[in-house]
Motif scaffolding. Sequence first.
Motif, PDB file in Angstrom:
ATOM      1  N   LEU A  37      89.578 -31.617  -8.798  1.00  0.00           N
ATOM      2  CA  LEU A  37      88.150 -31.680  -8.456  1.00  0.00           C
ATOM      3  C   LEU A  37      87.905 -31.242  -7.014  1.00  0.00           C
ATOM      4  O   LEU A  37      86.970 -30.487  -6.725  1.00  0.00           O
ATOM      5  N   GLU A  38      88.714 -31.732  -6.091  1.00  0.00           N
ATOM      6  CA  GLU A  38      88.496 -31.373  -4.696  1.00  0.00           C
ATOM      7  C   GLU A  38      88.784 -29.904  -4.422  1.00  0.00           C
ATOM      8  O   GLU A  38      88.268 -29.325  -3.458  1.00  0.00           O
ATOM      9  N   ALA A  39      89.591 -29.281  -5.296  1.00  0.00           N
ATOM     10  CA  ALA A  39      89.858 -27.847  -5.113  1.00  0.00           C
ATOM     11  C   ALA A  39      88.631 -26.997  -5.406  1.00  0.00           C
ATOM     12  O   ALA A  39      88.547 -25.845  -4.959  1.00  0.00           O
ATOM     13  N   ARG A  40      87.674 -27.523  -6.128  1.00  0.00           N
ATOM     14  CA  ARG A  40      86.477 -26.757  -6.477  1.00  0.00           C
ATOM     15  C   ARG A  40      85.344 -26.954  -5.471  1.00  0.00           C
ATOM     16  O   ARG A  40      84.268 -26.384  -5.618  1.00  0.00           O
ATOM     17  N   VAL A  41      85.567 -27.796  -4.479  1.00  0.00           N
ATOM     18  CA  VAL A  41      84.557 -28.033  -3.448  1.00  0.00           C
ATOM     19  C   VAL A  41      84.733 -26.972  -2.355  1.00  0.00           C
ATOM     20  O   VAL A  41      85.874 -26.718  -1.913  1.00  0.00           O
TER      21      VAL A  41
END
Length: 1373
Positions: A37-41
Amino acid sequence: MATPPLPQPAVAKKSPERLIVAIEDVNDLWESIRGNLEARVPFKKASLNNKARNLVLVDKLVVEFVQTTDARLRRGLPGEQSLLSYGFRRPYAWLIVVTCDDLDEYKNLLKPRLKTIVQAEDHEWFIVFVSKATTDSAVKISKRVYSRIEGDFSSKKRERCCKVDLHGPDTSVWEEIELKIVECIRYSLDRRVQYYEEEVRKLSENRFMPAWNFCNFFTVKESLAFMFEMANLREDALREYDELEQIYSETVNAPHANTSAFGGLDAGDDCAALLDGTRKPVSQFAADGTVREFDFRQYLFSRQASLLFNLLRPAEVSGRGHSFIILFAKILTQHEKDLPFCMREIWVITACLALVKATSRRFSAAIVTPDTVKDFYRLQGDLYSYARTKLMRLADLIGYGHNIETSPCNSAALSMLPWPRPAVWPALPPDISRVQAKEQISPPKLSEGLGRLRKQLSLSPTVLLREANRRRASLSVGNLAEMLDLSRLSLKESPAADAADSAPAPLPPSTLPDEPISGAHSSSPEVLQKQNSIEPPMKLPEVQAAAEHALLTSISDETLRMALSSVEGFEDFFLELTRAAADNFHRSWRKRHGVVLDGEVAAVHYRRGALDAAAKLYEKVCALYGSEGWHALLVQVLPRLSECQKKLSDWAGYLSSCIKLLSLDPGPISNEDRSSIQAEIVKLAHGGLPVPVSLDVSTLITFAARGGPPLELCEGDPGTLMVTVWSGFPDDIIMDSLSLTLVTTFTADEGTKVVKSVDAPVLQPGKNRVLMTLPPQKPGSYVLGVLTGHIGQVKLRSHTYCTTSAASSKGGPPDSDDYLSNEKPLRTVLEVAKPRALVEIKPAITKGLLFGEPQWVGLIVRPLNYSLEGARVHISTGPNLQFLSDQTALLEVSKPLLAEANAPSSTDIDGMKTFHNMLENGDSLNTDDNVNGILDYDTDMPQHLLMKDGSVELPDWARMVASVLWVQVKADSDDTLCSHFSGDPHLSSPPPSPKKVPLMSPDSQIKGLTTASSANGPHATADSLHESLQHGTTGQGHVLPNGSLVSRFGMKTLKVKMEFGVSRSRLYERTIALQFTHPFRISTRIVSRGNDGRFLLQITLNSQLAAAVTIQSANLLLQPGFAHVNNHEGHPTPAWLLPLSVSASSECALLFAIRSDPVTAKDGDSDHRSGSGAGHQRQVSCLNIHYKVSGNHEAGVQAPVTDSVANSESYLKFSSSFHLKMPVLEQLVAVGMLPVPSQCPRVGQQVVFQWRVERLKEGWAASQQQESTEKTFLPRAHSDQGSEDLYYELKANEEYWMIAGRRKGFISLPQSVGSRIVLSMACVPLVAGHVHPPALRLVNIGRAHVSRSPAGPHLVCILPPAPCSALCIRKII
């Protein structure tokens, strides 16, 4: 829905930059999915609603995932309220992460907990089911559990569940989770924006209530802006701050507003914080429920600038910042008494520099339009210029004013800035050395040489001493008399006292007492004690020292403090600001302002001794002022440039500067100074220059050729050219030599031609006339090039071209000294012909000359800007034109009336007067400059010249004037049949005798006189005589044997040859065509007829002369077959009509009563058969007219030349012949074509045409045409007593018809009336279509006696041949 609490003012300052997404980790699975999830921010496909509820695509939506166990999200505990626990800082989405491998576990444990989490908060949530199954049975159980979760928590309107398989290959689930997170954020943002807008609306409605506080409104409004900023909706956030600023301005400027402390008294407040919103804590904005305007306005602008920087709009920040600084400076002026000393100037300088530095670092010219780029650099230049002006005010305040250039730019900028006006002027510093240092400063000495022309301008609007002493605490209770003394004292000690007059300045109106003040001059003990307690007024060094001490101790900006600590530091900082402003103006569209600031940089270089750099910059400034015509500014800079050039030994530049000073308007420089500058130039030219110098004096010396047309010369002819030179020197100046270049306009390889003046001229101020000698030039057109004058070792070159057009708007008439105008394009001043006509000879009268009569023929001799002195004219004639070689010719000046009547362009008497004026003015031509003989132009008497052997020599007065040479000629007519002229004693040959007219047949007469005699057909009646009489005969009525008419006009030639020029070396030849004609053109017609054979014949006479003609008598001789009524002698009817006057080119008519005469007709026939001459001559009618011409050859008419012995009442004779013929009054035979068969014939099919011939009148038809039959050699017809044989002929087009029978033959027709016969003829058509049918003609009967009745068809339709059936069958087989 529970409303979120409002944020407190204490937490409104530090805004987070990310949206919070809460993670509810039920089964401790967050770490397993956190990385994905944090990779898509930041999210790149986010769509949010702005304030207007329009969907906006957000490129980068930054979110932060925070677990619910984090201390920042705990609520309800006193003292643990974090920055993110209120309002817009609460999570915008709740992500519930769960997993379960058993249905019973889900039903008993997981489901109740999920319901508790979902219902506990009013927030947007969704469930992420994480599957850890690896076997098939576990996968099936996991699917069943997820299905139950979807059924319990999802709905048809909205899907709130998502499944993640940790061991599965599908990666699209993360994109689905991202979309659901964005969806939750959008719903949460919409609800919160709607709530805050409602709160803002409520607070706005109560804005005018007494208990309304701006602090609460600001908190809610900024919270809404923070929400938009965290959601990357920066446009909406910027709009909120703009509205907040507007409402605050309205609140502060309200009439009964509760004003609080302005602020600005804290340490460091003199440094602008308009881009630093974190300098002070936000708690100060709401302390005690008040807002400080000084801090709050800067904070609002910093928030706006931050948003604009994030929107990549630094140019807009620069524009807003410039307006904000000017507005805030005005606000600081209103609170100046409550602020530290000179805080306004210090704040403006730091604000401009901070704004310029921040915007320049973030500006990129590649992403904006060129206009935006130029406007950005214009704003940067304005900011630097504003800071520079404030710096100069501080420098002048502390005693550095002598180091500031007193230029118009600085004077204009500082004159609009008042002195600081604090409540109390700063006190003197304890260190007395500062005051002593200020007293030792002396004003700069006045410049020597040309520098004395610079005017000393003031840098301050009022006197500093007066302002300082008024604001001293010790003088606040002083009496009026002491204040008046201080005002007079301050004038003497001010910097402007050096330039002021010795007289005291007038007192201000505010200091004049309205009524006497008691005790002002009282000597009572109380008054004396009060006066002795007042300290003496401060002097100027003390004022400057006090101001310097106050500034250096209060300024917190280190750069500015160092700049004001010394003169060198000030000049360095001032030079830096001025250069930066000039560079930015050069990159914008205000390039002229940049050049002006370059002059300020040059002034600093000049004071520091960098003369080379100063001279280069001063040259740019002078070029700008000179091109714009700003002479008042140029006179301030040009002397300084000349000083630099003189010290650098740049003598060419120094002399050029002197020339520019002399070319300025007389106002800025006195006459004495101008004379001294001219003396300096002459002194250096005659011995003070090491090398020769060439100067451009186009602005000081101008020149032009004489007005009017250019001077015209021929190749090889010398001459002189008069040039008018305007001198701008104040005194007479002696030139060693003066030359002028002539430039060809169309020949590139010829280059320039140099001509020199006759003598060394002395140019006086104003207008001068100079004669230039012209050597023989090559052919071409020349314009003025460069005027060059030599004075010692100085060469003066002028490139200015002028004209003397009276339509100019400058000065007076062309002859005045102040007349001058530039000419565009260049006017030709000299034209050398190659080749060109030097003289023009053309006839004065070319038409309307009479045949057979002596006539005056005028030759207009016009010199084309060339002298005809000694010219000789030789005249000879062509065929049939007689000319008396030894005669007396007439020569007169060409009158304008005569020239305009016969030629498109001519030379009138003004040409001769212009010629004499040219000689008086000294203009040169191609011959001597004197004229022998004087001509009276007003006389009408021509000069008689003796012509010998066809040659005559022109007098001297006719060499430059258009003149007319009159000679006598006589033309023999090509047609002498009709005109018999009287003899001329002046000509040797007698007039020709008339020729005899041969006999002609009626057919040839018809062909000769009329071309459509049978146009009326057989229906012609007695209404007309003949087609020639019905419509009249044209021309001169002469019938030649070939049937054509004689030409009415005759062209004759006159050969003219002129010898002129030096030794008569030039030759001019021309053949002139003259048109001779008869006086009248005859036309006839019948105007009335009677039943007894009488007719009234009208003969129309059209005058072909340009003169009046008087007809004395007229006589008509008729041909056989016609006679005059009542045996009249041939005179017109009525007899009293003559004499008759006919105007020029008009017409008249004569009437004759005639009748047919069978007796004369038989006599004429017998005479014709006998061949007698009289009968032969009487076959035509002849009209004889005696007339007289009234006119003058000078007026354009040609009266015949008569000698003095001839009778003035003698008349001329004109004769014209024409033919009359009796009309056809009856028809004898009718020929009609019978109808064609109704069925249309085909090609190749025989058709029978029938014609019916019927006799209309009893008698012999062919006998009427016996004479005609014999003439045409027709076959002899055999006729008996009862019938008559008529000769017929069948006419048919051979391409259309084939006739099966005899084309020609005889038919027998009885003599009785009504007898008829039918003639049949078989014909075969050859072509298909509409063709003309064959026609039957009776050859031995005239067409006028044959009636075509009934008329046959005009066209016959012929069909194509029928198709062959055998051929068609064969093709089918």
